[in-house]
Design a protein around this motif. Structure first.
Motif, short mmCIF file in Angstrom:
data_model
loop_
_atom_site.label_atom_id
_atom_site.label_comp_id
_atom_site.label_asym_id
_atom_site.label_seq_id
_atom_site.Cartn_x
_atom_site.Cartn_y
_atom_site.Cartn_z
N LYS A 67 0.78 -1.32 -0.10
CA LYS A 67 0.09 -0.08 0.00
C LYS A 67 0.80 1.10 0.10
O LYS A 67 0.53 2.47 -0.82
N GLN A 68 1.91 1.27 0.84
CA GLN A 68 2.78 2.48 0.93
C GLN A 68 3.44 2.51 -0.62
O GLN A 68 3.86 3.60 -0.98
N ALA A 69 4.11 1.40 -1.25
CA ALA A 69 4.65 1.49 -2.47
C ALA A 69 3.69 2.11 -3.43
O ALA A 69 4.32 2.88 -4.17
N PHE A 70 2.58 1.69 -3.48
CA PHE A 70 1.64 2.30 -4.33
C PHE A 70 1.48 3.82 -4.25
O PHE A 70 1.44 4.37 -5.24
N GLU A 71 1.12 4.11 -3.04
CA GLU A 71 0.88 5.61 -2.60
C GLU A 71 2.21 6.44 -3.21
O GLU A 71 2.15 7.38 -3.82
N LEU A 72 3.36 5.95 -2.88
CA LEU A 72 4.52 6.57 -3.26
C LEU A 72 4.78 6.63 -4.98
O LEU A 72 5.01 7.62 -5.32
N ALA A 73 4.42 5.58 -5.55
CA ALA A 73 4.29 5.55 -6.84
C ALA A 73 3.21 6.36 -7.69
O ALA A 73 3.64 7.11 -8.62
N LYS A 74 2.09 6.53 -7.12
CA LYS A 74 1.07 7.40 -7.46
C LYS A 74 1.49 8.71 -7.17
O LYS A 74 1.19 9.60 -7.83
N TYR A 75 2.08 9.23 -6.16
CA TYR A 75 2.66 10.60 -5.83
C TYR A 75 3.79 10.86 -7.11
O TYR A 75 3.85 11.91 -7.43
N GLN A 76 4.60 9.96 -7.34
CA GLN A 76 5.76 10.12 -8.23
C GLN A 76 5.32 10.41 -9.80
O GLN A 76 5.95 11.07 -10.45
N ILE A 77 4.18 9.78 -10.07
CA ILE A 77 3.65 9.96 -11.37
C ILE A 77 2.56 11.20 -11.62
O ILE A 77 2.13 11.49 -12.75
N LYS A 78 2.13 11.78 -10.24
CA LYS A 78 1.00 12.63 -10.38
C LYS A 78 1.20 13.74 -11.31
O LYS A 78 0.31 13.84 -12.05
N ASP A 79 2.09 14.53 -11.34
CA ASP A 79 2.30 15.60 -12.29
C ASP A 79 2.29 15.34 -13.66
O ASP A 79 1.56 15.93 -14.55
N ASP A 80 3.04 14.33 -14.06
CA ASP A 80 3.10 13.55 -15.42
C ASP A 80 1.58 12.99 -15.84
O ASP A 80 0.97 13.26 -16.80
N MET A 81 0.72 12.65 -14.91
CA MET A 81 -0.52 11.81 -15.26
C MET A 81 -1.48 13.08 -15.25
O MET A 81 -2.24 13.07 -16.31
N GLY A 82 -1.32 14.08 -14.71
CA GLY A 82 -2.02 15.28 -14.76
C GLY A 82 -1.83 16.10 -16.08
O GLY A 82 -2.91 16.37 -16.85
N LYS A 83 -0.75 15.89 -16.57
CA LYS A 83 -0.35 16.44 -17.83
C LYS A 83 -1.05 15.82 -18.92
O LYS A 83 -1.47 16.37 -19.96
N GLU A 84 -0.79 14.35 -18.89
CA GLU A 84 -1.39 13.62 -19.96
C GLU A 84 -2.87 13.73 -19.97
O GLU A 84 -3.68 13.58 -21.12
N LEU A 85 -3.56 13.73 -18.90
CA LEU A 85 -4.91 13.68 -18.63
C LEU A 85 -5.53 15.32 -19.38
O LEU A 85 -6.49 15.02 -19.92
N SER A 86 -4.79 16.26 -18.87
CA SER A 86 -4.94 17.51 -19.51
C SER A 86 -4.89 17.45 -21.15
O SER A 86 -5.70 18.05 -21.94
N ASP A 87 -3.95 16.76 -21.43
CA ASP A 87 -4.10 16.56 -22.86
C ASP A 87 -5.22 15.91 -23.77
O ASP A 87 -5.73 16.31 -24.63
N CYS A 88 -5.58 14.71 -22.95
CA CYS A 88 -6.60 14.14 -23.48
C CYS A 88 -7.65 15.11 -23.31
O CYS A 88 -8.73 15.14 -24.50
N LEU A 89 -8.04 15.64 -22.23
CA LEU A 89 -9.01 16.86 -22.16
C LEU A 89 -9.28 17.75 -23.14
O LEU A 89 -10.09 18.09 -23.81
N ALA A 90 -7.83 18.30 -23.44
CA ALA A 90 -8.09 19.33 -24.56
C ALA A 90 -8.27 18.86 -25.80
O ALA A 90 -9.34 19.70 -26.76
N TYR A 91 -8.12 17.68 -26.24
CA TYR A 91 -8.46 16.82 -27.43
C TYR A 91 -10.00 16.73 -27.46
O TYR A 91 -10.64 16.95 -28.45
#
Length: 127
Positions: A67-91
């Motif tokens: 659980k701790q490992a996945f929370e850390l991994a989510k935190y580490q990709i959060k910014d890039d995930m937000g950018k990719e989701l924003s790209d999807c939303l823009a299209y």
């Protein structure tokens, strides 16, 4: 939602990125191109998920709680995930604007439809 849709329309116009309405052929080509770009961005969301799962696995292999490992991994990709989701939303917003669809109205209508649908896989318990 109306604000973001209006912003996207103006932004796309300013950048010269709106879907062409010049002719059928240009509209078709522009729609297909934007659809391909959208699917590319969706694939980049999948890549961020893959990255998170691989990070989690690595952390667990090094002794971290899952659980701790996945929370850390989510935190580490959060910014890039937000950018990719924003790209999807823009299209997606390009398509909403091109077809003159009100994002907010369409979203809430669809959620109501889903809520009222009979889903054979979902069993609700009556209270």
């Amino acid at each position: 939602m109306k604000e973001i849709q209006t912003f996207a329309k103006k932004y796309q116009e300013e950048m010269g990125w709106e879907i062409s309405e010049e002719s059928y052929a240009k509209s078709r080509d522009s729609l297909l191109n934007n659809y391909m770009l959208l699917t590319t961005e969706v694939a980049e969301v999948a890549e961020e998920l893959r990255k998170a799962f691989n990070l989690k696995t690595s952390y667990v292999e090094n002794g971290m709680d899952e659980k701790q490992a996945f929370e850390l991994a989510k935190y580490q990709i959060k910014d890039d995930m937000g950018k990719e989701l924003s790209d999807c939303l823009a299209y997606m917003l390009k398509f909403y604007n091109y077809f003159g669809i009100d994002l907010e109205e369409s979203f809430y209508d669809k959620m109501e439809e889903v809520k009222n649908r009979r889903n054979k896989d979902l069993v609700k318990t009556e209270k």
